[in-house]
Design a protein around this motif. Sequence first.
Motif, PDB file in Angstrom:
ATOM      1  N   ALA A  89      51.169  19.785  21.077  1.00  0.00           N
ATOM      2  CA  ALA A  89      51.974  20.792  20.378  1.00  0.00           C
ATOM      3  C   ALA A  89      51.199  22.100  20.234  1.00  0.00           C
ATOM      4  CB  ALA A  89      52.399  20.265  19.010  1.00  0.00           C
ATOM      5  N   LYS A  90      49.868  22.010  20.292  1.00  0.00           N
ATOM      6  CA  LYS A  90      49.027  23.210  20.137  1.00  0.00           C
ATOM      7  C   LYS A  90      48.437  23.680  21.461  1.00  0.00           C
ATOM      8  CE  LYS A  90      47.809  21.946  15.423  1.00  0.00           C
ATOM      9  NZ  LYS A  90      46.905  21.083  14.670  1.00  0.00           N
ATOM     10  N   ALA A  91      48.744  22.963  22.545  1.00  0.00           N
ATOM     11  CA  ALA A  91      48.143  23.294  23.853  1.00  0.00           C
ATOM     12  C   ALA A  91      48.832  24.501  24.473  1.00  0.00           C
ATOM     13  CB  ALA A  91      48.240  22.082  24.778  1.00  0.00           C
ATOM     14  N   ASP A  92      48.057  25.293  25.202  1.00  0.00           N
ATOM     15  CA  ASP A  92      48.599  26.480  25.886  1.00  0.00           C
ATOM     16  C   ASP A  92      49.558  26.080  27.005  1.00  0.00           C
ATOM     17  OD1 ASP A  92      47.113  28.183  24.306  1.00  0.00           O
ATOM     18  OD2 ASP A  92      45.474  28.387  25.750  1.00  0.00           O
ATOM     19  N   ALA A  93      50.488  26.978  27.291  1.00  0.00           N
ATOM     20  CA  ALA A  93      51.426  26.786  28.397  1.00  0.00           C
ATOM     21  C   ALA A  93      50.651  26.610  29.702  1.00  0.00           C
ATOM     22  CB  ALA A  93      52.347  27.989  28.498  1.00  0.00           C
ATOM     23  N   GLY A  94      51.141  25.714  30.543  1.00  0.00           N
ATOM     24  CA  GLY A  94      50.526  25.517  31.853  1.00  0.00           C
ATOM     25  C   GLY A  94      49.376  24.526  31.862  1.00  0.00           C
ATOM     26  N   VAL A 151      34.997  11.544  38.404  1.00  0.00           N
ATOM     27  CA  VAL A 151      33.989  12.578  38.219  1.00  0.00           C
ATOM     28  C   VAL A 151      34.507  13.833  38.909  1.00  0.00           C
ATOM     29  CG1 VAL A 151      31.598  13.279  38.627  1.00  0.00           C
ATOM     30  CG2 VAL A 151      32.138  10.857  38.206  1.00  0.00           C
ATOM     31  N   LEU A 152      34.571  14.927  38.158  1.00  0.00           N
ATOM     32  CA  LEU A 152      35.017  16.219  38.687  1.00  0.00           C
ATOM     33  C   LEU A 152      33.800  17.122  38.833  1.00  0.00           C
ATOM     34  CD1 LEU A 152      38.174  16.803  36.408  1.00  0.00           C
ATOM     35  CD2 LEU A 152      38.025  15.555  38.587  1.00  0.00           C
ATOM     36  N   GLU A 153      33.738  17.829  39.944  1.00  0.00           N
ATOM     37  CA  GLU A 153      32.599  18.711  40.218  1.00  0.00           C
ATOM     38  C   GLU A 153      33.097  20.125  40.484  1.00  0.00           C
ATOM     39  OE1 GLU A 153      29.052  17.530  42.899  1.00  0.00           O
ATOM     40  OE2 GLU A 153      30.302  18.809  44.161  1.00  0.00           O
ATOM     41  N   GLY A 154      32.386  21.101  39.955  1.00  0.00           N
ATOM     42  CA  GLY A 154      32.744  22.493  40.207  1.00  0.00           C
ATOM     43  C   GLY A 154      31.871  23.424  39.385  1.00  0.00           C
ATOM     44  N   GLU A 155      32.046  24.717  39.601  1.00  0.00           N
ATOM     45  CA  GLU A 155      31.336  25.723  38.812  1.00  0.00           C
ATOM     46  C   GLU A 155      31.798  25.589  37.357  1.00  0.00           C
ATOM     47  OE1 GLU A 155      29.155  28.212  40.033  1.00  0.00           O
ATOM     48  OE2 GLU A 155      29.246  27.053  41.887  1.00  0.00           O
ATOM     49  N   GLY A 156      30.869  25.367  36.449  1.00  0.00           N
ATOM     50  CA  GLY A 156      31.221  25.236  35.034  1.00  0.00           C
ATOM     51  C   GLY A 156      32.284  24.176  34.794  1.00  0.00           C
ATOM     52  N   ALA A 157      32.132  23.013  35.439  1.00  0.00           N
ATOM     53  CA  ALA A 157      33.187  21.981  35.447  1.00  0.00           C
ATOM     54  C   ALA A 157      33.580  21.485  34.048  1.00  0.00           C
ATOM     55  CB  ALA A 157      32.748  20.809  36.318  1.00  0.00           C
ATOM     56  N   VAL A 158      32.626  21.410  33.111  1.00  0.00           N
ATOM     57  CA  VAL A 158      32.941  20.874  31.786  1.00  0.00           C
ATOM     58  C   VAL A 158      33.961  21.782  31.095  1.00  0.00           C
ATOM     59  CG1 VAL A 158      32.023  20.353  29.483  1.00  0.00           C
ATOM     60  CG2 VAL A 158      30.742  19.660  31.525  1.00  0.00           C
ATOM     61  N   ALA A 159      33.656  23.060  31.029  1.00  0.00           N
ATOM     62  CA  ALA A 159      34.549  24.013  30.358  1.00  0.00           C
ATOM     63  C   ALA A 159      35.846  24.207  31.152  1.00  0.00           C
ATOM     64  CB  ALA A 159      33.843  25.351  30.169  1.00  0.00           C
ATOM     65  N   LYS A 160      35.722  24.275  32.473  1.00  0.00           N
ATOM     66  CA  LYS A 160      36.901  24.456  33.330  1.00  0.00           C
ATOM     67  C   LYS A 160      37.898  23.314  33.114  1.00  0.00           C
ATOM     68  CE  LYS A 160      37.720  26.973  36.272  1.00  0.00           C
ATOM     69  NZ  LYS A 160      37.409  26.967  37.688  1.00  0.00           N
ATOM     70  N   ASN A 161      37.370  22.071  33.080  1.00  0.00           N
ATOM     71  CA  ASN A 161      38.255  20.919  32.882  1.00  0.00           C
ATOM     72  C   ASN A 161      38.925  20.971  31.516  1.00  0.00           C
ATOM     73  OD1 ASN A 161      39.490  18.410  33.352  1.00  0.00           O
ATOM     74  ND2 ASN A 161      37.825  17.346  32.335  1.00  0.00           N
ATOM     75  N   ARG A 162      38.174  21.327  30.460  1.00  0.00           N
ATOM     76  CA  ARG A 162      38.748  21.397  29.102  1.00  0.00           C
ATOM     77  C   ARG A 162      39.860  22.453  29.058  1.00  0.00           C
ATOM     78  NH1 ARG A 162      37.055  17.494  25.364  1.00  0.00           N
ATOM     79  NH2 ARG A 162      37.384  18.990  23.692  1.00  0.00           N
ATOM     80  N   GLU A 163      39.652  23.529  29.818  1.00  0.00           N
ATOM     81  CA  GLU A 163      40.652  24.606  29.890  1.00  0.00           C
ATOM     82  C   GLU A 163      41.949  24.100  30.554  1.00  0.00           C
ATOM     83  OE1 GLU A 163      38.620  28.166  31.438  1.00  0.00           O
ATOM     84  OE2 GLU A 163      40.485  28.507  32.540  1.00  0.00           O
ATOM     85  N   VAL A 164      41.793  23.378  31.658  1.00  0.00           N
ATOM     86  CA  VAL A 164      42.949  22.859  32.393  1.00  0.00           C
ATOM     87  C   VAL A 164      43.673  21.779  31.582  1.00  0.00           C
ATOM     88  CG1 VAL A 164      43.592  21.575  34.497  1.00  0.00           C
ATOM     89  CG2 VAL A 164      41.912  23.401  34.635  1.00  0.00           C
ATOM     90  N   MET A 165      42.895  21.007  30.772  1.00  0.00           N
ATOM     91  CA  MET A 165      43.486  19.947  29.935  1.00  0.00           C
ATOM     92  C   MET A 165      44.321  20.523  28.793  1.00  0.00           C
ATOM     93  SD  MET A 165      40.098  17.555  29.554  1.00  0.00           S
ATOM     94  CE  MET A 165      40.647  16.865  28.018  1.00  0.00           C
TER      95      MET A 165
END
Length: 140
Positions: free
Chosen positions: A96-101, A76-90
Amino acid sequence: MALERTLSIIKPDATRRNLTGAINDRFEKAGLRIVAQKRIQLTRAQAEAFYGVHKERPFFGGLCDFMTSGPVVVQVLEGEGAVAKNREVMGATDPAKADAGTIRKDFAENIEANSVHGSDSAENAAIEIAFFFAQTEIVG
Ligand code: RTP
Ligand code: MG
């Protein structure tokens, strides 16, 4: 933005390659706090139930085979806007279509063995967290 929780899974392709720590480092550096975590072997029934929303999709059988092919780390990850933040980091589902980093760009093997799962909405996060964790196992 409100403090939120999301369900994350480090998938078998990543546990197999000893990437748990490297992936957790990405979460923590992004400001996501790991407030619950356990390493488990999913049963077939658990995989089928967890991915029940995809049961009519052509990749469902293969996905359940993959998710039961080795240990996973559920967390379980917790943070400000954790759902969207996690999807961004993933990053995108297909590396092949994922952003660099992003985790998937840097670590995923392919569109199926893509290293991590993250809830796609706050509503699903609550359901997915309850699927794996008792409230007493989550320490914020
Ligand atoms: P996840 O649920 O694992 O966080 O990933 P996601 O939202 O980015 O992708 P989703 O569409 O929910 O698909 C769930 C998982 O199924 C596998 N998949 N395989 N072979 C394929 O075309 C295919 N498409 C999806 C991936 O493991 C994906 O993460
Ligand atoms: Mg999904």
